[in-house]
Design a protein around this motif. Structure first.
Motif, PDB file in Angstrom:
ATOM      1  N   UNK A  43       0.861  -1.184   0.000  1.00 33.44           N
ATOM      2  CA  UNK A  43       0.000   0.000   0.000  1.00 33.44           C
ATOM      3  C   UNK A  43       0.900   1.237   0.000  1.00 33.44           C
ATOM      4  N   UNK A  44       0.907   2.036  -1.063  1.00 35.75           N
ATOM      5  CA  UNK A  44       1.749   3.232  -1.109  1.00 35.75           C
ATOM      6  C   UNK A  44       1.411   4.195   0.024  1.00 35.75           C
ATOM      7  N   UNK A  45       2.433   4.725   0.657  1.00 34.07           N
ATOM      8  CA  UNK A  45       2.225   5.586   1.820  1.00 34.07           C
ATOM      9  C   UNK A  45       1.433   6.843   1.465  1.00 34.07           C
ATOM     10  N   UNK A  46       1.588   7.336   0.235  1.00 37.52           N
ATOM     11  CA  UNK A  46       0.881   8.559  -0.148  1.00 37.52           C
ATOM     12  C   UNK A  46      -0.636   8.365  -0.242  1.00 37.52           C
ATOM     13  N   UNK A  47      -1.071   7.108  -0.286  1.00 34.63           N
ATOM     14  CA  UNK A  47      -2.514   6.839  -0.293  1.00 34.63           C
ATOM     15  C   UNK A  47      -3.071   6.740   1.127  1.00 34.63           C
ATOM     16  N   UNK A  48      -2.174   6.742   2.117  1.00 35.75           N
ATOM     17  CA  UNK A  48      -2.590   6.576   3.507  1.00 35.75           C
ATOM     18  C   UNK A  48      -2.493   7.860   4.322  1.00 35.75           C
ATOM     19  N   UNK A  49      -1.517   8.715   3.962  1.00 36.61           N
ATOM     20  CA  UNK A  49      -1.273   9.930   4.738  1.00 36.61           C
ATOM     21  C   UNK A  49      -1.114  11.125   3.819  1.00 36.61           C
ATOM     22  N   UNK A  50      -1.618  12.278   4.262  1.00 37.96           N
ATOM     23  CA  UNK A  50      -1.417  13.506   3.489  1.00 37.96           C
ATOM     24  C   UNK A  50      -0.014  14.061   3.716  1.00 37.96           C
TER      25      UNK A  50
END
Length: 222
Positions: A43-50
């Motif tokens: 899961x790419x981190x940019x899809x989880x946190x702004x």
């Protein structure tokens, strides 16, 4: 299966390592289906946190590497406490709960992954040796390391400011409550660059699986 990671394994160790990684992924997939959980996948981190600066993509710990790393730890049943920094969807927590820990704790910055971890804990249909499992949502750099935490696990969850802050918190916790602490790094890619800044860490082992890993010990009472 993350083919990007399989390709990275091939570049690092050739067809032999790539084949082992693929077999481990298949084994982990079957293990998850057997026990009713779902934690696989990148899961790419940019899809989880702004604001994800310093944080890394989500990917679960492989069972083989985890258990081999844990073999270097001398667990005191009913006394030791396991903490996973960057707990993700909870796979490492459930694997740790198969050991006789007093309790198992996960700290995870992503609310989405925390929710998945709680769901996986609820879905688990197998036996656990340790049933006291806590999943905390929050930034690891603000986490106060519990006075009884003795086995600290990292699957390369972050680097930079957060990693420094966590190790400052570990040092403070140990100074306040002297005890022996094990630090397990599954993938030392970022930690090796700053390892010498923490001379109070003693290297126990540097095994290699899909990644180079490190097991360290901090001396103390008990």
């Amino acid at each position: 299966m993350s083919w990007k990671r399989v390709a990275a394994a091939w570049q690092r160790g050739g067809t032999g390592l790539a084949a082992r990684v693929m077999l481990e992924r298949a084994s982990d997939f079957c293990w998850e289906r057997y026990f009713g959980i779902r934690s696989a996948g990148l899961v790419p981190i940019e899809t989880l946190l702004s604001d994800w600066n310093g944080c890394h993509d989500y990917f679960p710990s492989a069972r083989r590497a985890f258990h081999h790393l844990m073999a270097h730890v001398d667990i005191c049943a009913g006394r030791d406490v396991f903490v996973d920094f960057g707990a993700g969807k909870g796979r490492a927590l459930l694997m740790a709960a198969q050991y006789p820990f007093k309790r198992v704790v996960g700290i995870e910055i992503s609310e989405t992954l925390c929710q998945e971890a709680h769901r996986n804990l609820a879905r688990w249909n197998g036996a656990l040796v340790c049933t006291d499992i806590d999943i905390l949502a929050g930034d690891a750099s603000h986490y106060v390391v519990p006075a009884d935490a003795t086995v600290l696990y990292f699957y390369n969850p972050f680097h930079g400011r957060t990693l420094h802050a966590v190790f400052e918190a570990i040092a403070q916790s140990h100074a306040t409550t002297p005890r022996r602490i094990w630090v397990i790094f599954n993938n030392t890619a970022h930690f090796l660059a700053i390892e010498r800044q923490f001379p109070w860490l003693t290297v126990v082992a540097r095994p290699t699986f899909e990644h180079d890993c490190g097991v360290y010990k901090i001396a103390g009472d008990g």
